[in-house]
Write an enzyme that holds these catalytic residues in place. Structure first.
Site, short mmCIF file in Angstrom:
data_model
loop_
_atom_site.label_atom_id
_atom_site.label_comp_id
_atom_site.label_asym_id
_atom_site.label_seq_id
_atom_site.Cartn_x
_atom_site.Cartn_y
_atom_site.Cartn_z
N SER A 152 0.84 -1.20 0.00
CA SER A 152 0.00 0.00 0.00
C SER A 152 0.87 1.24 0.00
O SER A 152 1.98 1.23 0.56
CB SER A 152 -0.88 -0.01 1.25
OG SER A 152 -1.43 1.25 1.48
N TYR A 166 -2.63 -1.26 10.22
CA TYR A 166 -2.73 -1.60 8.80
C TYR A 166 -1.42 -1.28 8.06
O TYR A 166 -0.88 -2.13 7.34
CB TYR A 166 -3.90 -0.84 8.18
CG TYR A 166 -4.00 -1.01 6.68
CD1 TYR A 166 -4.55 -2.16 6.12
CD2 TYR A 166 -3.52 -0.02 5.81
CE1 TYR A 166 -4.63 -2.32 4.75
CE2 TYR A 166 -3.60 -0.18 4.44
CZ TYR A 166 -4.16 -1.33 3.91
OH TYR A 166 -4.23 -1.48 2.55
N1 LIG Z 1 -8.71 0.20 -1.93
C1 LIG Z 1 -7.62 0.86 -1.53
O1 LIG Z 1 -7.61 2.09 -1.30
C2 LIG Z 1 -6.32 0.11 -1.32
C3 LIG Z 1 -5.12 0.84 -1.28
C4 LIG Z 1 -3.94 0.16 -1.05
C5 LIG Z 1 -3.94 -1.21 -0.89
N2 LIG Z 1 -5.12 -1.88 -0.91
C6 LIG Z 1 -5.07 -3.32 -0.73
O2 LIG Z 1 -5.68 -3.95 -1.84
C7 LIG Z 1 -6.27 -5.19 -1.44
C8 LIG Z 1 -7.74 -5.23 -1.82
O3 LIG Z 1 -8.37 -4.13 -1.22
P1 LIG Z 1 -9.89 -3.76 -1.53
O4 LIG Z 1 -9.94 -2.27 -1.59
O5 LIG Z 1 -10.41 -4.55 -2.69
O6 LIG Z 1 -10.56 -4.21 -0.15
P2 LIG Z 1 -11.88 -5.06 0.12
O7 LIG Z 1 -12.15 -4.88 1.57
O8 LIG Z 1 -12.94 -4.66 -0.86
O9 LIG Z 1 -11.45 -6.53 -0.18
C9 LIG Z 1 -10.76 -7.34 0.74
C10 LIG Z 1 -11.30 -8.74 0.60
O10 LIG Z 1 -10.55 -9.58 1.47
C11 LIG Z 1 -11.46 -10.50 2.05
N3 LIG Z 1 -10.93 -11.02 3.31
C12 LIG Z 1 -10.81 -10.37 4.49
N4 LIG Z 1 -10.33 -11.20 5.42
C13 LIG Z 1 -10.12 -12.41 4.81
C14 LIG Z 1 -9.64 -13.66 5.25
N5 LIG Z 1 -9.26 -13.86 6.53
N6 LIG Z 1 -9.58 -14.67 4.37
C15 LIG Z 1 -9.98 -14.50 3.08
N7 LIG Z 1 -10.46 -13.33 2.61
C16 LIG Z 1 -10.51 -12.28 3.47
C17 LIG Z 1 -12.73 -9.69 2.28
O11 LIG Z 1 -13.85 -10.54 2.46
C18 LIG Z 1 -12.77 -8.86 1.01
O12 LIG Z 1 -13.52 -9.49 0.00
C19 LIG Z 1 -6.03 -5.28 0.07
O13 LIG Z 1 -4.85 -6.02 0.30
C20 LIG Z 1 -5.81 -3.84 0.49
O14 LIG Z 1 -5.06 -3.74 1.67
C21 LIG Z 1 -6.30 -1.26 -1.14
#
Ligand SMILES: NC(=O)c1ccc[n+]([C@@H]2O[C@H](COP(=O)([O-])OP(=O)(O)OC[C@H]3O[C@@H](n4cnc5c(N)ncnc54)[C@H](O)[C@@H]3O)[C@@H](O)[C@H]2O)c1
Length: 260
Positions: A152, A166
């Site tokens: 991230s 986080y």
């Molecule tokens: N959206 C952003 O701004 C952003 C920015 C930087 C990094 N990220 C990273 O990108 C990735 C996806 O983020 P997103 O925005 O799609 O988030 P999101 O919350 O929409 O998706 C995360 C998914 O992980 C699943 N999950 C949570 N705990 C779990 C577990 N124990 N086992 C299996 N699945 C599990 C959730 O059910 C969800 O579907 C993450 O790693 C997040 O940290 C997101």
């Protein structure tokens, strides 16, 4: 597009297989549609139901299955990889995308509870490690593979307030990526990180800070909000044979907000 160790897709050979954790989420489901469009058979691994998404992508692309998975649990991660191999016979790409993330409410570091801290590390770091270990036997046996971890931009550019647990997990992912790249290189397995910038969608975190999307957009060379689709090109590159000599690296996809 082909993955390491799978050869060219041309000539009617079997399509490669990708496991996406957190596939039911905003970025994971975008990855699923993109990888399916690129010819991958898919294993959609999430705590949440991903069966509808599997049916949707399989309707217009290669086969896809949903496997209920808790990435933080060793048995569950192992069972997921075994289900992938049982269904499709191989695993070419693991996308470690699942995270405890959009449910988080930012709070001062001293107010984060031990349970919240531990959950963040259990899902975001232990989960990525366990899933990497779970796909290792298949990738080693087939002569290679690709693992793409998710960090991230919260860990760059001076840190971020209210998100210490986080952000700490996402810093750990960069270290984990380098260690996995070093140890798995002998098996022709490339391990890299994608670091997305803020990509707003549904969830308590985004509701808590509605101004954030535009504030960050204004700081970018490309002055607009980030979308899940912006990450797809980097993922497809890292999954491709063209990236067979790229490992241990961290790819910032941030519209030029901060330069590495
Ligand atoms: N959206 C952003 O701004 C952003 C920015 C930087 C990094 N990220 C990273 O990108 C990735 C996806 O983020 P997103 O925005 O799609 O988030 P999101 O919350 O929409 O998706 C995360 C998914 O992980 C699943 N999950 C949570 N705990 C779990 C577990 N124990 N086992 C299996 N699945 C599990 C959730 O059910 C969800 O579907 C993450 O790693 C997040 O940290 C997101």
């Amino acid at each position: 597009m082909s993955a390491a160790g799978t050869g060219d897709l041309a000539g009617g050979r079997e399509s490669p297989v990708a496991v996406i954790t957190g596939a039911a989420g905003a970025i994971g489901s975008t990855y699923a549609r993109a990888l399916s469009g690129a010819g991958y058979r898919l294993v959609l691994a999430d705590l949440k139901e991903a069966g509808k998404l599997a049916a949707e992508v399989a309707e217009s692309g290669p086969a896809a299955i949903a496997v209920a998975t808790d990435v933080s649990d060793a048995d569950s991660a192992r069972a997921m990889a075994e289900a992938a191999v049982g269904e499709f016979g191989r695993i070419d790409l693991l996308v470690n995308n699942a995270a405890y993330f959009s449910q988080i409410l930012k709070k001062p570091v001293e107010q984060i509870t031990v349970a919240e801290w531990d959950l963040a590390f259990a899902v975001n770091v232990r989960g990525a490690w366990l899933c990497a270990c779970a796909v290792l036997p298949a990738m080693r046996a087939q002569g290679g593979g690709k693992i793409v971890n998710t960090s991230s931009m919260t860990i760059h550019g001076g840190g971020i307030e209210g998100f210490a647990h986080y952000a700490s997990t996402k810093a750990a992912i960069v270290g984990l990526t380098r260690c996995l790249a070093r140890e798995f290189g002998q098996y022709n397995i490339c391990v890299n990180t994608i670091s997305p910038d803020y990509t707003a969608h549904d969830g308590p975190l985004f509701d808590q800070q509605p101004e954030m999307e535009q504030r960050l957009a204004a700081l970018r060379a490309i002055k607009r909000p980030g979308r899940p689709e912006d990450l797809v090109g980097t993922l497809l590159f890292l999954a491709s044979a063209g990236a067979d000599f790229v490992t241990g690296q961290d790819f910032w996809v941030n519209g030029g907000r901060i330069f590495s």
